[in-house]
Write a protein that holds these residues in place. Structure first.
Motif: not given
Length: 196
Positions: A32-43, A45-49
């Motif tokens: 996980v990097d700074d960009e993907t830390w903010q990315a949406a996930s399939p779950c 209401d739970l972005p990666v962070r």
């Protein structure tokens, strides 16, 4: 519904699956990097962070149960991106250690939903880590290459545990059909209500 192989549901097997899964999930958190830390996930209401925090929170909560220090809460701590991998690994190490105490897997714990053995609780944790490990892999644009044996254990526990009443917002969505040739992690995700 087929009856899962009881060997897959034994406490020692679920604990081994947890050991394998946390290694795989930790490897994902490493990427996980700074960009993907903010990315949406399939779950929802739970972005990666927040997903990483949720994974840590699940491990911490079940560690507290094993140590008789409180109930299982999945509200994860706020995790800083640079410390994410270390925070996750420490939570995983503590959970595996707590559930490795001799006799702990056979111990019966009074949970809000009823008496539950330690082995069953670790099984719940295996489903949580496998399901959200799949979410994390997808959020990072990677295939969910989770340990095959561990995924089989998670699948067996999920089929034994999840009732129609549990398929509701905030728990599990309706089962999703998969295509021929779907991977084991994708089939598990679909059973949990994800769209592979």
């Amino acid at each position: 519904m087929t009856t899962p192989d009881q060997d897959l549901l034994s406490g020692t097997t679920t604990l081994d699956a947890l050991r394998r899964l946390v290694d795989d999930v930790a490897a994902l958190v490493d990427t996980v990097d700074d960009e993907t830390w903010q990315a949406a996930s399939p779950c929802p209401d739970l972005p990666v962070r927040d997903l990483v925090g949720h994974l840590v929170g699940g491990l911490d909560g079940f560690t507290r149960v094993a140590r008789h220090e409180g109930g299982p809460a999945f509200d994860g701590p706020a995790v800083d991106r640079p410390a994410a991998a270390g925070t996750y690994r420490e939570a995983a190490r503590a959970a595996v250690s707590a559930w490795s105490v001799p006799g702990r897997l056979d111990e019966v714990f009074a949970m809000p939903w009823g008496d539950t053995t330690g082995g069953q609780l670790v099984g719940f944790l295996v489903v949580e880590q496998a399901g959200h490990g799949w979410d994390l892999a997808r959020a990072l644009g990677r295939p969910a290459t989770l340990d095959e044996r561990a995924v089989a254990v998670a699948d067996g526990v999920a089929h034994a545990m999840i009732t129609p009443q549990m398929r509701m917002p905030g728990m599990f969505g309706p089962e999703v059909a998969t295509t021929t040739g779907a991977t084991a992690p994708d089939r598990l995700a679909a059973f949990l209500g994800r769209h592979p």
